[in-house]
Design an enzyme around this catalytic site. Structure first.
Site, PDB file in Angstrom:
ATOM      1  N   THR A 172      35.647  45.823  47.547  1.00 50.68           N
ATOM      2  CA  THR A 172      36.125  46.601  46.178  1.00 50.68           C
ATOM      3  C   THR A 172      34.958  47.306  45.661  1.00 50.68           C
ATOM      4  O   THR A 172      33.969  46.736  45.086  1.00 50.68           O
ATOM      5  CB  THR A 172      36.972  45.680  45.330  1.00 50.68           C
ATOM      6  OG1 THR A 172      37.847  45.149  46.042  1.00 50.68           O
ATOM      7  CG2 THR A 172      37.305  46.618  44.046  1.00 50.68           C
ATOM      8  N   LYS A 247      42.927  50.216  44.625  1.00 46.07           N
ATOM      9  CA  LYS A 247      42.503  49.014  44.101  1.00 46.07           C
ATOM     10  C   LYS A 247      42.203  48.691  42.973  1.00 46.07           C
ATOM     11  O   LYS A 247      42.429  47.756  42.385  1.00 46.07           O
ATOM     12  CB  LYS A 247      41.392  48.565  45.388  1.00 46.07           C
ATOM     13  CG  LYS A 247      40.951  47.198  45.122  1.00 46.07           C
ATOM     14  CD  LYS A 247      41.738  46.235  45.409  1.00 46.07           C
ATOM     15  CE  LYS A 247      41.474  44.968  44.742  1.00 46.07           C
ATOM     16  NZ  LYS A 247      40.312  44.341  45.826  1.00 46.07           N
ATOM     17  N   LYS A 315      33.922  42.929  37.027  1.00 46.35           N
ATOM     18  CA  LYS A 315      33.448  44.125  37.680  1.00 46.35           C
ATOM     19  C   LYS A 315      34.760  45.051  38.136  1.00 46.35           C
ATOM     20  O   LYS A 315      34.405  46.400  37.726  1.00 46.35           O
ATOM     21  CB  LYS A 315      32.943  43.713  38.947  1.00 46.35           C
ATOM     22  CG  LYS A 315      32.187  44.772  39.727  1.00 46.35           C
ATOM     23  CD  LYS A 315      33.096  45.127  41.069  1.00 46.35           C
ATOM     24  CE  LYS A 315      33.349  44.118  41.968  1.00 46.35           C
ATOM     25  NZ  LYS A 315      34.025  44.525  43.167  1.00 46.35           N
TER      26      LYS A 315
END
Length: 366
Positions: A172, A247, A315
């Site tokens: 990701t 995502k 994150k």
């Protein structure tokens, strides 16, 4: 690589009883199919165009059949690399080995490769060595910095790439990082596909991840048997960057849902309500969702076994906020949720499951 011919042979040689077992009606949605078309279509289209099913949301029974095809492709000695053996990478590589693939792995901490080596995987000395040895290399890395360093460093994946090879990055990252990696890979003559996953430890172990892909369609088709082994659905969303952005939006929404659950559990307790009954009520109405049902009970006991570490959720929240800023959108709810994750990190919960954001919520109320 003769993946298409090997998959087609499995489809052609599979008994009609098996083909009938996986038949059904396709949906009308573009790029998504709930199941494999009826037997007459299987007899012709699956043999002629096995990759027609590369954009499918399959039933468990259908996935078993597709894994038979993947195992046949593995018998053609396709070599697969896997770089990054963390919680997710370990489970995903395990499934590839179980499907019969010739797998070579690498991780900065080599000890994490030992469980895979015991199951038959080869262990390389560098990410470069993995790419040199393999037809397709898959990577699952912690963050954009790690993903770019491992892909483009002196002993990185790009250094071992060349014409006829492919790199599938399931990490990701933000769209900019994915595009930088793509440029480095394509300079070598190799193909690149970003394919970040939706799903955590349990879906990874069960082979039920969702892949959100962007990049070379040719590599998407070649990698389909691998994705079918590791996941239950995959989407080709367009050019590089689309997968990363999808995502981030998905994980941003998941992160805010978790903070809402944490606040709801805390308020219920302060209002002298039974937290268990709250989760039960949520499960019976329109707010029913697997996330609440799965995370609610352990949160009541302040237990946070890491399926998706909190530091990674924070994150992703940060990257989603950066994406929104680039596009001129304000995200006040996400910004507030991100602050809670940051507080939980400061409280020592970085490596706990992201549901440990509950501790930050509780601290705010005391």
């Amino acid at each position: 690589m003769e993946l298409q011919s090997s998959v087609a042979r499995v489809a052609h040689s599979t008994p009609r009883s098996v083909l009938r077992a996986v038949s059904g009606r396709p949906t009308t949605q573009p790029h998504i199919c709930a199941c494999v078309p009826r037997r007459s279509a299987l007899d012709q289209d699956f043999v002629r165009q096995p990759w027609l099913y590369s954009r499918t949301l399959t039933s468990r029974r259908t996935r078993r059949h597709l894994r038979m095809a993947a195992q046949a492709a593995a018998s053609e000695n396709m070599k697969v690399g896997f770089v990054g053996i963390g919680i997710m990478g370990l489970a995903m590589a395990n499934n590839l080995i179980a499907a019969g693939y010739d797998v070579t792995v690498w991780n900065r901490n080599k000890d994490k490769c030992l469980p895979l080596q015991e199951k038959g995987a080869k262990v390389a000395d560098s990410a470069k060595a993995v790419a040199e040895h393999c037809d397709i290399t898959v990577a699952m890395l912690a963050d954009p910095q790690a993903a770019e360093a491992v892909a483009t460093g002196p002993d990185g994946i790009a250094a071992g790439m060349g014409s006829g090879k492919g790199y599938v990055d399931v990490s990701t990252v933000d769209a900019g990082t994915a595009q930088n990696i793509s440029k480095a890979i394509k300079k070598t003559g190799a193909l690149y596909l970003e394919a970040p996953v939706s799903g955590s430890k349990a879906p990874a172990e069960k082979g039920e991840l969702i892949f959100l892909c962007g990049g070379d369609k040719e590599l998407y088709e070649q990698a389909t048997p691998l994705l079918q082994v590791m996941g239950k659905a995959q989407f080709l969303l367009g050019e590089v960057g689309k997968g990363a952005n999808m995502k981030l939006v998905v994980n941003m929404m998941m992160g805010t849902m978790m903070t809402t659950l944490a606040e709801g559990l805390t308020l219920a307790q302060k209002a002298d309500l039974d937290q268990k009954q709250l989760v039960e009520v949520l499960g019976l109405g329109v707010m029913n969702c697997p996330l609440f049902a799965m995370k609610g009970p352990p949160m009541q006991e302040h237990k946070y076994p890491a399926a998706f570490p909190l530091k990674h959720q924070q994150k992703d929240m940060r990257l989603a906020l950066e994406l929104a800023q680039q596009r001129g959108q304000q995200l006040p709810t996400v910004s507030a949720a991100n602050s809670l994750y940051e507080q939980a990190k400061d409280m020592g919960q970085a490596d706990s499951d992201f549901s440990a954001v509950l501790e930050a919520v509780i601290k705010q109320t005391t």
